[in-house]
Design a protein around this motif. Structure first.
Motif, short mmCIF file in Angstrom:
data_model
loop_
_atom_site.label_atom_id
_atom_site.label_comp_id
_atom_site.label_asym_id
_atom_site.label_seq_id
_atom_site.Cartn_x
_atom_site.Cartn_y
_atom_site.Cartn_z
N GLN A 1 0.82 -1.21 0.00
CA GLN A 1 0.00 0.00 0.00
C GLN A 1 0.86 1.27 0.00
O GLN A 1 0.52 2.26 -0.64
CB GLN A 1 -0.93 -0.02 1.21
N ASP A 2 2.00 1.23 0.69
CA ASP A 2 2.89 2.39 0.73
C ASP A 2 3.43 2.73 -0.67
O ASP A 2 3.55 3.91 -1.02
CB ASP A 2 4.05 2.16 1.70
N LEU A 3 3.73 1.71 -1.48
CA LEU A 3 4.19 1.97 -2.85
C LEU A 3 3.07 2.55 -3.70
O LEU A 3 3.30 3.45 -4.52
CB LEU A 3 4.72 0.70 -3.50
N SER A 4 1.87 2.04 -3.51
CA SER A 4 0.72 2.57 -4.23
C SER A 4 0.56 4.05 -3.94
O SER A 4 0.41 4.86 -4.86
CB SER A 4 -0.55 1.81 -3.82
N ALA A 5 0.59 4.41 -2.68
CA ALA A 5 0.42 5.82 -2.28
C ALA A 5 1.57 6.69 -2.77
O ALA A 5 1.35 7.81 -3.25
CB ALA A 5 0.29 5.91 -0.76
#
Length: 158
Positions: A79-83
């Motif tokens: 999720q951190d990479l997505s954001a």
């Protein structure tokens, strides 16, 4: 009857999607990527996939020049990479986020799957450009769960 843009977007959000980071090399050989949820299969023979790019995206000029790209389906723990790669101006890939694939493309480390593609076609699609890629190589880790997005938030498969 005129369609309300906000309502249209909200109703589209009821369709659960996976999250991908599309990656490529800039004309200066710098790895870059952006988060999208507009990925779909097109054809099995030949193997074709598509995604769409907003025409006013800060990545549009680089993807307009790119002749190949990789579609990286993010894992539930990414999720951190997505954001990060969804942010305007935050598209240069951090060195610890990728490896280089067989076709010289940046491949997101830890992704559920990656598709290394050459551009098959680009089509106008309203305020987006639709990019169709011919898949040249795939990699997948079936032990991972995908990152899912629905109704404006990340979700988990159960």
């Amino acid at each position: 009857m005129e369609l309300d843009g906000r309502e249209f977007r909200n109703v589209l959000g009821t369709f659960a999607t996976g999250i991908c980071v599309i990656t490529a090399m800039s004309e200066n050989d710098e790895p870059f990527g952006m988060t999208v949820n507009s990925f779909a299969s097109v054809s099995l023979d030949p193997a074709l996939v598509l995604w769409s790019l907003q025409n006013d995206s800060d990545c549009w000029p680089a993807f307009e020049l790119a002749e190949k790209y990789a579609v990286n389906v993010l894992a539930a723990d990414q999720q951190d990479l997505s954001a990060l790669y969804a942010q305007k101006g935050k598209h240069t890939l951090q060195p610890d986020h990728y490896t280089v694939g067989e076709y010289g493309l940046p491949i997101i480390a830890g992704a559920v799957s990656s598709f290394e593609c050459s551009v098959w076609a680009r089509y106008p699609g309203g305020d987006h450009t639709i990019l169709i890629g011919e898949v040249k190589r795939i990699d997948s880790d079936s032990s991972k769960q995908p990152l899912v997005f629905n109704a404006g938030q990340y979700r988990e498969l159960r």
